[in-house]
Design an enzyme around this catalytic site. Structure first.
Site, PDB file in Angstrom:
ATOM      1  N   ASP A  58      -1.240  -4.193  -5.698  1.00 12.81           N
ATOM      2  CA  ASP A  58      -0.424  -2.946  -6.285  1.00 12.81           C
ATOM      3  C   ASP A  58       0.353  -3.086  -6.618  1.00 12.81           C
ATOM      4  O   ASP A  58       1.947  -2.742  -5.783  1.00 12.81           O
ATOM      5  CB  ASP A  58      -0.900  -1.708  -5.355  1.00 12.81           C
ATOM      6  CG  ASP A  58      -0.061  -0.502  -7.579  1.00 12.81           C
ATOM      7  OD1 ASP A  58      -0.145  -0.867  -8.934  1.00 12.81           O
ATOM      8  OD2 ASP A  58       0.298   0.488  -6.599  1.00 12.81           O
ATOM      9  N   ALA A  68       0.873  -1.125  -0.087  1.00 12.16           N
ATOM     10  CA  ALA A  68      -0.141  -0.141  -0.014  1.00 12.16           C
ATOM     11  C   ALA A  68       0.774   1.050   0.023  1.00 12.16           C
ATOM     12  O   ALA A  68       0.426   1.925  -0.281  1.00 12.16           O
ATOM     13  CB  ALA A  68      -0.538  -0.407   1.177  1.00 12.16           C
ATOM     14  N   GLU A  95       1.874  -2.354   3.922  1.00 12.28           N
ATOM     15  CA  GLU A  95       3.263  -2.322   3.578  1.00 12.28           C
ATOM     16  C   GLU A  95       4.369  -3.059   4.736  1.00 12.28           C
ATOM     17  O   GLU A  95       4.347  -2.992   5.832  1.00 12.28           O
ATOM     18  CB  GLU A  95       3.308  -0.938   3.375  1.00 12.28           C
ATOM     19  CG  GLU A  95       4.884  -0.906   3.026  1.00 12.28           C
ATOM     20  CD  GLU A  95       5.370  -0.556   1.773  1.00 12.28           C
ATOM     21  OE1 GLU A  95       4.092  -1.134   1.227  1.00 12.28           O
ATOM     22  OE2 GLU A  95       6.221  -1.535   1.826  1.00 12.28           O
ATOM     23  N   CYS A 147       2.985  -0.704 -12.225  1.00 14.88           N
ATOM     24  CA  CYS A 147       2.778  -0.022 -13.600  1.00 14.88           C
ATOM     25  C   CYS A 147       4.388  -0.242 -14.165  1.00 14.88           C
ATOM     26  O   CYS A 147       4.408   0.921 -14.729  1.00 14.88           O
ATOM     27  CB  CYS A 147       3.773   1.577 -12.535  1.00 14.88           C
ATOM     28  SG  CYS A 147       4.618   1.373 -11.519  1.00 14.88           S
ATOM     29  N   PRO A 181       2.914   4.407  -1.342  1.00 15.67           N
ATOM     30  CA  PRO A 181       2.483   5.053  -0.148  1.00 15.67           C
ATOM     31  C   PRO A 181       1.574   5.247   0.629  1.00 15.67           C
ATOM     32  O   PRO A 181       1.437   7.013   1.030  1.00 15.67           O
ATOM     33  CB  PRO A 181       3.959   6.897  -0.550  1.00 15.67           C
ATOM     34  CG  PRO A 181       3.608   7.004  -2.206  1.00 15.67           C
ATOM     35  CD  PRO A 181       3.701   4.646  -2.022  1.00 15.67           C
ATOM     36  N   GLY A 182       0.518   5.092  -0.298  1.00 15.28           N
ATOM     37  CA  GLY A 182      -0.695   5.581   0.254  1.00 15.28           C
ATOM     38  C   GLY A 182      -1.494   6.161  -0.975  1.00 15.28           C
ATOM     39  O   GLY A 182      -2.610   6.827  -0.738  1.00 15.28           O
ATOM     40  N   GLY A 183      -1.587   6.169  -2.196  1.00 12.39           N
ATOM     41  CA  GLY A 183      -1.820   6.441  -3.400  1.00 12.39           C
ATOM     42  C   GLY A 183      -3.079   5.871  -3.710  1.00 12.39           C
ATOM     43  O   GLY A 183      -4.061   6.711  -3.086  1.00 12.39           O
ATOM     44  N   LYS A 184      -3.045   4.852  -3.164  1.00 12.15           N
ATOM     45  CA  LYS A 184      -4.685   3.949  -3.264  1.00 12.15           C
ATOM     46  C   LYS A 184      -5.233   3.462  -2.024  1.00 12.15           C
ATOM     47  O   LYS A 184      -6.204   3.524  -2.572  1.00 12.15           O
ATOM     48  CB  LYS A 184      -4.320   1.927  -4.327  1.00 12.15           C
ATOM     49  CG  LYS A 184      -3.452   3.171  -5.877  1.00 12.15           C
ATOM     50  CD  LYS A 184      -3.200   1.577  -6.545  1.00 12.15           C
ATOM     51  CE  LYS A 184      -2.209   2.840  -7.533  1.00 12.15           C
ATOM     52  NZ  LYS A 184      -1.062   2.688  -7.964  1.00 12.15           N
TER      53      LYS A 184
HETATM   54  N1  SAM Z   1       0.210   0.899  -3.715  1.00 15.96           N
HETATM   55  C1  SAM Z   1       1.362   2.235  -4.008  1.00 15.96           C
HETATM   56  C2  SAM Z   1       0.072   3.146  -4.154  1.00 15.96           C
HETATM   57  O1  SAM Z   1      -0.300   3.787  -4.836  1.00 15.96           O
HETATM   58  O2  SAM Z   1       1.329   4.279  -3.460  1.00 15.96           O
HETATM   59  C3  SAM Z   1       2.874   1.454  -4.457  1.00 15.96           C
HETATM   60  C4  SAM Z   1       2.725   0.290  -4.372  1.00 15.96           C
HETATM   61  S1  SAM Z   1       3.771   0.196  -4.787  1.00 15.96           S
HETATM   62  C5  SAM Z   1       3.922  -0.128  -6.367  1.00 15.96           C
HETATM   63  C6  SAM Z   1       4.607  -1.381  -4.282  1.00 15.96           C
HETATM   64  C7  SAM Z   1       4.823  -2.029  -2.901  1.00 15.96           C
HETATM   65  O3  SAM Z   1       5.285  -3.215  -2.207  1.00 15.96           O
HETATM   66  C8  SAM Z   1       6.494  -1.067  -2.669  1.00 15.96           C
HETATM   67  O4  SAM Z   1       5.718  -0.305  -1.249  1.00 15.96           O
HETATM   68  C9  SAM Z   1       6.948  -2.157  -1.802  1.00 15.96           C
HETATM   69  O5  SAM Z   1       8.263  -1.858  -0.223  1.00 15.96           O
HETATM   70  C10 SAM Z   1       5.993  -3.326  -1.660  1.00 15.96           C
HETATM   71  N2  SAM Z   1       6.861  -4.553  -1.288  1.00 15.96           N
HETATM   72  C11 SAM Z   1       7.964  -4.745  -1.776  1.00 15.96           C
HETATM   73  N3  SAM Z   1       8.283  -5.851  -2.042  1.00 15.96           N
HETATM   74  C12 SAM Z   1       7.321  -6.805  -1.214  1.00 15.96           C
HETATM   75  C13 SAM Z   1       6.900  -8.725  -0.908  1.00 15.96           C
HETATM   76  N4  SAM Z   1       7.993  -8.679  -1.588  1.00 15.96           N
HETATM   77  N5  SAM Z   1       5.323  -8.061  -0.943  1.00 15.96           N
HETATM   78  C14 SAM Z   1       5.195  -6.740  -0.670  1.00 15.96           C
HETATM   79  N6  SAM Z   1       5.010  -5.920  -0.642  1.00 15.96           N
HETATM   80  C15 SAM Z   1       6.386  -5.604  -1.073  1.00 15.96           C
END
Ligand code: SAM
Length: 512
Positions: free
Chosen positions: A182, A111, A137, A235, A113-116
């Site tokens: 995400d 989640a 997170e 993305c 930094p929280g956009g979604k």
């Molecule tokens: N949904 C968020 C938003 O809209 O702000 C963006 C999420 S970003 C694309 C993916 C997130 O997954 C990151 O914050 C990252 O730290 C986390 N992540 C990395 N490895 C992971 C894992 N093995 N399991 C779960 N989350 C993980």
């Protein structure tokens, strides 16, 4: 910008010569700048009538807007009031296309930094009473940013956890009505906004992340209740992280089907022809229900979306292995009046805070001071249960027992602290209130220089001069005031002898 050779070769094979050329042109163009308004605070019509800079609608997203390059919306008081969240338009799409119903249990598994998560929190509140958003997170530092953004948005029914997906799945088997994954990805859709993401890209990274994503999907499956929906998004453009992963997931789970996503003319379909995994033809064809957002076709950086449903075998109403059954949770939900039903029992605080309390931290506070504060300020609290832990007062959503064994940063809203002979409201308490739910409001016009100085940490002098009146500020009352930018709360101030003292915590101040 120099893009990796192997990436460009793959894109050329995927798109064909002609489309590849327009993709390349888009990659060297300017990124699109977007913001999403907060429907808990403002309507589209009101925002369009009062927007402090030029905006135009994102045509496929409910609350999305595009703003010009030379504008800095993060410096406007509306940002400090959580009136909008900055997010590029294609990233708004997953949260927009996951429908949320009243009382839903919702998980945002990756989640920060929280956009979604802010989008889902707002949808949950706008849908009606109750429900719970678990925003998880894996990285502790990023979980802190997630919490801050949820607080800034005025979210209430949420739990911010800092866990591995498998640990979360053990705590919440078949629990959630809606899940957003995400996933962490190679970020090929971020290249023009963040060129360093392109520098860090490699084919090996794509392969590694595809494996991580597939594992996260599996944990999501374990937490999705029968009849529930799961939206997977990235993305990035690589089929390995997108259609291939979904095909593999479908192959392993016959009870999962891809369902159509509300269309928009600019969306492209998912591509079954990019999949190498063996799958019956009829199931493979459903990959067309996925959505691809391409930067050369739409005003967005690029995204992939797959919306799936778990077959409803009728067991979804009573969750095995969970003490938070859907039926009883919904029907038993009550809205206790503020100040009653205060229990120093479970929940409401993060692990660290509860440990401190157990060690017998000195207690000065008297719950009566909290009630007095509510009365004097004429505050009507939103729905939720009041709980006092140590010196802190929380407004909690219903919380399943399982959550208490997880690492979590926050459940619900911290309203403030009971100090010796007084209650001291927390900054985030201000952000869940409004002119309608708090009597002692001090309104500044959003363009008032005194307000800008207040948001940067300054005090405001009320000397009754003409300039002050032209600034548009109302009249403060002695003691605590909820400070508003227009009609939106931005924090607390304390007034005495012509001076409004600033009660915005250092870390929340905005330097112009
Ligand atoms: N949904 C968020 C938003 O809209 O702000 C963006 C999420 S970003 C694309 C993916 C997130 O997954 C990151 O914050 C990252 O730290 C986390 N992540 C990395 N490895 C992971 C894992 N093995 N399991 C779960 N989350 C993980």
């Amino acid at each position: 910008m120099k893009l990796p050779e192997a990436f460009l070769n793959r894109m050329k094979t995927m798109l064909g010569d002609e489309e590849y050329e327009s993709f390349l042109r888009a990659c060297s163009g300017n990124p699109v700048r977007g913001l999403r308004i907060n429907p808990m605070k403002i309507t589209r019509e009101e925002f369009e009538a009062s927007a402090p800079f030029p905006v135009r609608r994102v045509p496929w997203v409910e609350n999305g807007y595009i703003y010009p390059e030379d504008v800095r919306p993060s410096l406007h008081p509306y940002y400090s009031a959580g009136v909008y969240y900055l997010q590029e338009p294609s990233a708004m799409t997953p949260g927009d296309r996951l429908d949320i119903g009243p009382g839903d249990t919702v998980l945002d598994l990756c989640a920060a930094p929280g956009g979604k998560a802010t989008q889902l929190a707002a949808k949950l509140l706008c849908a009606g009473e109750g429900g719970l958003l678990v925003a998880n997170e894996i990285s502790n530092a990023r979980a802190k940013a997630l919490l801050r953004n949820l607080e800034l948005f005025g979210a209430r029914n949420f739990l911010v956890t800092n866990e591995r997906p498998d640990r979360l799945a053990a705590a919440f088997p078949l629990f959630f009505d809606k899940i957003l994954i995400d996933a962490p990805c190679s970020g090929e859709g971020m290249f023009r906004r963040q060129p360093d993401v392109a520098d860090a890209w490699s084919e090996e990274k794509v392969r590694k992340l595809a494996r991580v994503q597939r594992q996260i999907l599996e944990e999501g499956y374990r937490m999705l209740r029968p009849g529930g929906q799961l939206l997977y998004s990235t993305c990035t453009f690589s089929p390995a992280e997108n259609e291939e992963n979904i095909a593999d997931f479908l192959a392993d789970h016959p009870d999962i089907t891809l369902i159509p996503i509300r269309p928009y003319e600019g969306f492209a379909e998912g591509r079954p022809d990019w999949v190498t995994r063996d799958l019956p033809e009829s199931r493979l064809a459903t990959l067309r229900r996925c959505i691809r957002i391409w930067p050369h076709r739409m005003e967005g950086e690029g995204h992939f979306l797959a919306l799936m449903k778990k077959e409803d075998d009728g067991s979804g109403e009573r969750v095995e292995g969970s003490e938070f059954p859907r039926r009883s949770r919904k029907s038993e939900r009550k809205n206790p009046p503020a100040g009653r039903n205060e229990r120093a029992s479970r929940g409401g605080v993060g692990r660290k805070e509860s440990r401190r309390t157990r060690q017998g931290e000195k207690k000065n506070g008297n719950p009566e001071d909290f009630r007095t504060f509510l009365d004097e300020m004429e505050i009507r609290l939103p729905e939720g249960r009041i709980e006092i832990r140590g010196e802190r007062v929380y407004l909690l959503p219903d919380l399943p027992e399982e959550a208490l064994h997880l690492n979590f940063l926050r459940c619900g809203v911290c309203l403030g602290e009971l100090k010796k002979n007084r209650f001291e409201p927390a900054h985030q308490f201000a952000l869940i209130l409004s002119r309608e739910t708090c009597g002692a409001c001090l309104e500044f016009s959003p363009g008032d220089r005194a307000l800008a100085s207040f948001l940067a940490g300054g005090t405001v002098r009320f000397d009754g001069t003409e300039a002050q009146r032209q600034g548009g500020a109302g009249a403060p009352v002695p003691g605590w005031n909820l400070v508003l930018a227009g009609r939106f709360p931005v924090g607390w101030g304390k007034y005495a002898d012509g001076v409004l003292k600033n009660k915005i915590p250092q870390s929340w101040r905005i330097e112009p």
